[in-house]
Scaffold this active site. Structure first.
Site, PDB file in Angstrom:
ATOM      1  CG  HIS A  38      -1.843   1.197   1.235  1.00 51.15           C
ATOM      2  ND1 HIS A  38      -3.124   1.139   0.713  1.00 51.15           N
ATOM      3  CD2 HIS A  38      -1.679   2.466   1.679  1.00 51.15           C
ATOM      4  CE1 HIS A  38      -3.701   2.325   0.843  1.00 51.15           C
ATOM      5  NE2 HIS A  38      -2.848   3.146   1.434  1.00 51.15           N
ATOM      6  CB  CYS A  39       2.140   3.316  -2.638  1.00 54.31           C
ATOM      7  SG  CYS A  39       3.264   4.713  -2.905  1.00 54.31           S
ATOM      8  N   PRO A  40       1.274   5.079   0.339  1.00 56.09           N
ATOM      9  CG  PRO A  40       2.471   5.918   2.157  1.00 56.09           C
ATOM     10  CD  PRO A  40       2.329   4.708   1.296  1.00 56.09           C
ATOM     11  N   GLY A  55      -1.743   7.086  -2.647  1.00 60.05           N
ATOM     12  CA  GLY A  55      -3.054   6.968  -2.035  1.00 60.05           C
ATOM     13  C   GLY A  55      -3.827   5.744  -2.450  1.00 60.05           C
TER      14      GLY A  55
END
Length: 228
Positions: free
Chosen positions: A168-170, A173
């Protein structure tokens, strides 16, 4: 008299079981609810390029080549397009089981495992399937109530199982998985090229101006060179 056909709106699974994602445009746009860092990413890219176009490109286009701002604009548009494609795409979310489906799966599991004596731990919920003459074990997700395929994993942030889950890449998003990995790769690659391009020509611009007016005067005339 002709019969009047009343069309019923079909309720899709993402409308009933959205997890922790938000959907727009009839489900065509999908994002995680934690989007603060994504907006920061977009602001940094647009802000950096705006400074480059405002302070560096006019001088470089006249004194070096008009192709420089054109190439920068093409790279900038491609980076933003890949960022939005990665952020708004379905990464490969596996639909959750509806209540009726989940009840049926639970009954199948109980029938296969039998009654577990009190005090003993229930055996792991695994289903063996044959793929290309090989036995593959599918693990059960207690949240989504499904047997997820190999290389799929449950994202705790989005609260969904994602096929070929990478991470999950912040910064974008969203999760990175089977359906948007190519766009994520192109985004990181093009962003690296854009960063190198802007940094290199920023140095060229400062050096060329410094020859005529000196280094300190150059920085005073082009304050955009500081943040770049």
């Amino acid at each position: 008299m002709s019969a009047v056909m009343v069309a019923k709106k079909v309720t899709r699974k993402w409308e009933k079981l959205p997890g922790k994602n938000t959907f727009c445009c009839d489900g065509r746009v999908m994002m995680a609810r934690q989007k603060g860092v994504f907006y920061l990413t977009l602001f940094l890219i647009i802000g950096t390029c705006a400074l480059f176009f405002a302070f560096e490109c006019p001088y470089l286009a006249v004194n070096l080549s008009p192709a420089i701002p054109v190439a920068a604009a093409v790279l900038f548009l491609f980076v933003v397009a890949m960022l939005l494609r990665t952020s708004f795409s379905d990464p490969g979310v596996l639909p959750r089981a509806l209540p009726d489906e989940a009840t049926f799966i639970e009954m199948e599991i109980e029938a296969a495992n039998g009654n577990v004596p009190p005090g003993q731990r229930a055996p792991p919920r695994i289903r063996n399937v044959q793929i290309n003459n090989q036995i593959v074990k599918l693990k059960y997700c207690y949240t989504c109530k499904i047997f997820r395929p190999p290389r799929a994993s449950h994202c705790s942030i989005c609260d969904n199982c994602v096929e070929r889950f990478d991470h999950h890449c912040p910064w974008v998003g969203n999760c990175v998985g089977k359906r948007n990995y190519r766009y994520f790769y192109l985004f990181t690659l093009s962003l690296s090229l854009l960063t190198i391009f802007i940094f290199a020509f920023d140095i060229v611009h400062v050096v060329m101006r410094s020859v005529d007016t000196g280094f300190l005067n150059t920085l005073k005339q082009t304050p955009g060179s500081y943040p770049l």
